[in-house]
Design a protein around this motif. Structure first.
Motif, short mmCIF file in Angstrom:
data_model
loop_
_atom_site.label_atom_id
_atom_site.label_comp_id
_atom_site.label_asym_id
_atom_site.label_seq_id
_atom_site.Cartn_x
_atom_site.Cartn_y
_atom_site.Cartn_z
N UNK A 159 0.84 -1.33 0.04
CA UNK A 159 -0.04 -0.05 -0.02
C UNK A 159 0.81 1.47 0.16
N UNK A 160 0.33 2.21 -0.63
CA UNK A 160 0.94 3.75 -0.69
C UNK A 160 -0.08 4.44 0.20
N UNK A 161 0.29 4.67 1.63
CA UNK A 161 -0.58 5.95 2.32
C UNK A 161 0.27 6.67 2.87
N UNK A 162 0.02 8.09 3.09
CA UNK A 162 0.75 9.11 3.42
C UNK A 162 -0.32 10.32 3.67
N UNK A 163 0.41 11.34 3.98
CA UNK A 163 -0.55 12.45 4.13
C UNK A 163 -1.26 12.99 3.21
N UNK A 164 -0.96 12.39 2.04
CA UNK A 164 -1.74 12.83 0.76
C UNK A 164 -2.99 12.17 0.78
N UNK A 165 -3.08 11.05 1.21
CA UNK A 165 -4.26 10.06 1.17
C UNK A 165 -5.55 10.86 1.67
N UNK A 166 -6.44 10.86 0.90
CA UNK A 166 -7.57 11.70 0.93
C UNK A 166 -8.76 11.07 1.53
N UNK A 167 -8.90 9.41 1.23
CA UNK A 167 -10.13 8.75 1.61
C UNK A 167 -9.76 7.30 1.57
N UNK A 168 -10.73 6.54 2.33
CA UNK A 168 -10.52 4.80 2.25
C UNK A 168 -10.33 4.59 0.79
N UNK A 225 -17.99 10.75 3.76
CA UNK A 225 -17.56 10.14 2.61
C UNK A 225 -15.92 9.39 2.78
N UNK A 226 -15.92 8.67 3.71
CA UNK A 226 -14.53 7.96 4.02
C UNK A 226 -13.52 8.64 4.07
N UNK A 227 -13.52 10.06 4.64
CA UNK A 227 -12.40 10.91 4.46
C UNK A 227 -11.21 10.47 5.27
N UNK A 228 -9.91 10.29 4.80
CA UNK A 228 -8.74 9.95 5.46
C UNK A 228 -8.54 10.62 6.95
N UNK A 229 -8.25 10.23 8.19
CA UNK A 229 -7.91 11.14 9.33
C UNK A 229 -6.35 10.57 9.37
N UNK A 230 -5.82 9.33 9.68
CA UNK A 230 -4.52 9.12 9.92
C UNK A 230 -3.87 7.79 9.40
N UNK A 231 -2.89 7.66 9.19
CA UNK A 231 -2.13 6.58 8.66
C UNK A 231 -1.23 6.07 9.70
N UNK A 232 -1.35 4.67 9.77
CA UNK A 232 -0.39 4.01 10.87
C UNK A 232 0.38 3.08 9.98
N UNK A 233 1.77 3.25 10.55
CA UNK A 233 2.73 2.43 9.96
C UNK A 233 3.15 1.43 11.03
#
Length: 143
Positions: free
Chosen positions: A38-47, A106-114
């Protein structure tokens, strides 16, 4: 591809716009698990379902966080979020990270956990353990 632990940009803006309610009687907040692809970071906008974990005991979209609360620590000038540790029972899965998102918005992204590395369960309990909810350790905190 990488997972970078962070609060997302869209969440930061939503906080200032008043578009998120993470409190006890607030929005439905969920946690979805992701593979190391997966690519998830600060620019992730939604699930997203892209590179989401699949396997026994896990349903696409993840799980709803329970016992969610927001606390204001006036002594330290910090507001922080907490919820019960999400658990997936009888699960056979491998996950590298997670996305906390607002199902009500609308499934807005809040936080990414690594998670730092892959973690697996084989027909067992897979639990994401949140840190202690305090001004200096809570998973989501604003100071």
């Amino acid at each position: 591809m990488a997972i970078t632990q962070t609060l997302t940009n869209v969440f930061k803006q939503d906080c200032l716009d008043g578009a998120q309610n993470l409190g006890t009687s607030g929005d439905t907040i969920k946690l979805a698990l992701y593979t190391s692809s997966a690519t998830l970071d600060a620019s992730t906008t939604a699930y997203t379902t892209t590179n989401e974990v699949s396997g026994t005991g896990y349903t696409a979209g993840g799980t709803t966080l329970s016992s969610q609360s927001v606390t204001l620590d006036t002594t330290n000038g910090v507001a922080f979020f907490d919820a019960a540790d999400p658990t997936f029972s009888s699960a056979t899965i491998t996950a590298r990270g997670a996305l906390i998102y607002n199902n009500s918005k609308s499934n807005a992204a809040i936080a990414v956990l690594d998670f730092g590395s892959d973690f697996s369960s084989s027909n067992g309990t897979f639990q994401v353990q949140f840190p202690t909810a305090a001004h200096n350790t809570a998973l989501i905190r604003i100071s």
